[in-house]
Design a protein around this motif. Structure first.
Motif, short mmCIF file in Angstrom:
data_model
loop_
_atom_site.label_atom_id
_atom_site.label_comp_id
_atom_site.label_asym_id
_atom_site.label_seq_id
_atom_site.Cartn_x
_atom_site.Cartn_y
_atom_site.Cartn_z
N TYR A 185 3.54 -3.27 23.43
CA TYR A 185 3.62 -3.08 22.31
C TYR A 185 2.54 -2.55 21.24
N VAL A 186 1.34 -2.74 21.77
CA VAL A 186 0.10 -2.47 21.01
C VAL A 186 -1.04 -1.79 21.83
N CYS A 187 -1.36 -2.22 22.93
CA CYS A 187 -2.57 -1.66 23.79
C CYS A 187 -1.65 -0.87 24.79
N LYS A 188 -0.93 0.45 24.02
CA LYS A 188 -0.22 1.24 25.20
C LYS A 188 -1.00 2.10 25.69
N ALA A 189 -0.55 2.80 26.82
CA ALA A 189 -1.33 3.56 27.86
C ALA A 189 -1.92 4.86 27.17
N ARG A 190 -1.02 5.41 26.57
CA ARG A 190 -1.61 7.13 26.17
C ARG A 190 -2.21 6.67 24.67
N GLN A 191 -1.50 5.95 23.77
CA GLN A 191 -2.29 5.97 22.52
C GLN A 191 -2.12 4.17 21.90
N PRO A 192 -3.17 3.81 22.06
CA PRO A 192 -3.35 2.10 21.95
C PRO A 192 -3.32 2.04 20.28
N LEU A 193 -2.63 1.31 19.76
CA LEU A 193 -2.44 0.95 18.63
C LEU A 193 -3.69 0.17 17.77
N CYS A 194 -4.72 0.57 17.96
CA CYS A 194 -6.11 -0.08 17.59
C CYS A 194 -6.36 -0.13 16.20
N SER A 195 -5.68 0.68 15.30
CA SER A 195 -5.71 0.54 13.89
C SER A 195 -4.83 -0.89 13.37
N VAL A 196 -3.99 -1.34 14.17
CA VAL A 196 -3.05 -2.31 13.76
C VAL A 196 -3.31 -3.51 14.84
N CYS A 197 -4.08 -3.39 15.58
CA CYS A 197 -4.35 -4.53 16.63
C CYS A 197 -5.22 -5.54 16.04
N ASN A 198 -4.58 -6.87 16.21
CA ASN A 198 -5.37 -8.21 15.59
C ASN A 198 -6.18 -8.44 16.42
N VAL A 199 -6.54 -7.99 17.35
CA VAL A 199 -7.66 -8.48 18.38
C VAL A 199 -8.81 -7.55 18.70
N ALA A 200 -8.56 -6.49 17.80
CA ALA A 200 -9.44 -5.49 18.23
C ALA A 200 -10.94 -5.69 17.80
N ASN A 201 -11.27 -6.75 17.02
CA ASN A 201 -12.60 -7.13 16.70
C ASN A 201 -13.26 -8.00 17.88
N ASP A 202 -12.35 -8.35 18.86
CA ASP A 202 -12.95 -9.21 20.18
C ASP A 202 -12.60 -8.33 21.52
N CYS A 203 -12.24 -7.12 21.11
CA CYS A 203 -11.90 -6.07 22.18
C CYS A 203 -13.24 -5.12 22.62
N ASP A 204 -13.84 -4.86 23.75
CA ASP A 204 -14.75 -3.84 23.93
C ASP A 204 -14.23 -2.43 23.39
N HIS A 205 -13.03 -2.33 23.70
CA HIS A 205 -12.48 -0.81 23.34
C HIS A 205 -12.64 -0.61 21.88
N GLY A 206 -12.05 -1.61 21.17
CA GLY A 206 -11.88 -1.50 19.61
C GLY A 206 -13.55 -1.85 19.03
N ARG A 207 -14.30 -2.34 19.66
CA ARG A 207 -15.37 -2.39 18.98
C ARG A 207 -16.18 -0.92 19.19
N ARG A 208 -16.13 -0.40 20.39
CA ARG A 208 -16.67 0.93 20.65
C ARG A 208 -16.11 1.82 19.58
N LEU A 209 -14.73 1.79 19.21
CA LEU A 209 -14.15 2.73 18.39
C LEU A 209 -14.68 2.58 16.94
N GLN A 210 -14.93 1.34 16.56
CA GLN A 210 -15.68 0.92 15.15
C GLN A 210 -16.97 1.46 15.05
N SER A 211 -17.83 1.31 16.25
CA SER A 211 -19.06 1.67 16.20
C SER A 211 -18.97 3.21 16.08
N ALA A 212 -18.34 3.93 16.69
CA ALA A 212 -18.19 5.50 16.35
C ALA A 212 -17.75 5.76 15.28
N ILE A 213 -16.91 5.16 14.29
CA ILE A 213 -16.80 5.34 13.01
C ILE A 213 -17.91 4.92 12.04
N ASP A 214 -18.50 4.08 12.30
CA ASP A 214 -19.51 3.50 11.67
C ASP A 214 -20.97 4.60 11.65
#
Length: 214
Positions: A185-214
């Protein structure tokens, strides 16, 4: 993910869903085994649709055998690969009667000896029915484990071993469900819902996305 991130990851998932359950519908260990056996390359929704027809008329090994191949195939025809699954289920039911007094065995070796039951299916039954701390690595667990950095691996078995090693014992029994639901329901194959993911801050993928934004 480091150990602190893994701890936070599962604490957040537990807080959001303290008692996770499988989405397969069943009322006995045999019904669970049947549903999981039928679920290969099929959705839980599709399996539940079929078992709602099947279980009211045949929910024991003896009753499944009484249907025969044609009768069982008719009941589960909406599921992919239904004909081969019907053959496997009938053979499994015969073994349960001949070797296990009609009961689903609790050992991994005995479960994996049943036709159509591989390591993943055995792990589901051991975990859901018997509360064993196992990891049934399906496509969701494989994807989530690699994408998040929780337990990277090139094969399902490598991921399974990594999960068993890295997940803290307090989360082990329920971790299988949390990861499946998160992947579904969240970390989907094609389009993971990282913007609403409540564990994104502890996830390697989520942190990489945030670093790219910053």
């Amino acid at each position: 993910m480091n150990s602190l991130q893994i701890q936070n990851f599962f604490e957040i998932l537990r807080a959001a869903n303290p008692s996770p359950q499988t989405e397969l519908e069943y009322a006995s260990v045999f019904e669970l085994l049947t549903a999981v056996l039928l679920s290969a390359q099929a959705t839980d929704v599709g399996v539940n649709k079929a078992t709602r027809r099947l279980f009211p008329i045949a929910n024991t090994p003896q009753k499944i055998l009484a249907l025969g191949l044609a009768g069982l195939s008719e009941q589960i025809r909406t599921i992919g690969l239904y004909h081969s699954k019907a053959r496997h289920l009938l053979a499994t039911c015969q073994i349960l009667i001949d070797q296990h007094q009609g009961q689903v065995p609790r050992s991994r070796a005995a479960l994996e000896a049943l036709p159509g039951v591989g390591r993943k299916t055995a792990n589901v039954v051991l975990n859901v029915a018997f509360g064993e701390p196992t990891m049934a690595v399906d496509t969701h667990l494989f994807r989530v484990s690699n994408r998040t950095g929780l337990a990277p691996g090139k094969t399902p078995l490598a991921v399974e071993m990594g999960l068993l090693k890295r997940i803290p014992p307090e989360f082990m029994v329920d971790a299988h469900h949390w990861l499946i639901l998160h992947g579904r329901y969240v970390c989907k194959a094609r389009q993971p819902l990282c913007s609403v993911c409540n564990v994104a801050n502890d996830c390697d993928h989520g942190r990489r996305l945030q670093s790219a934004i910053d």
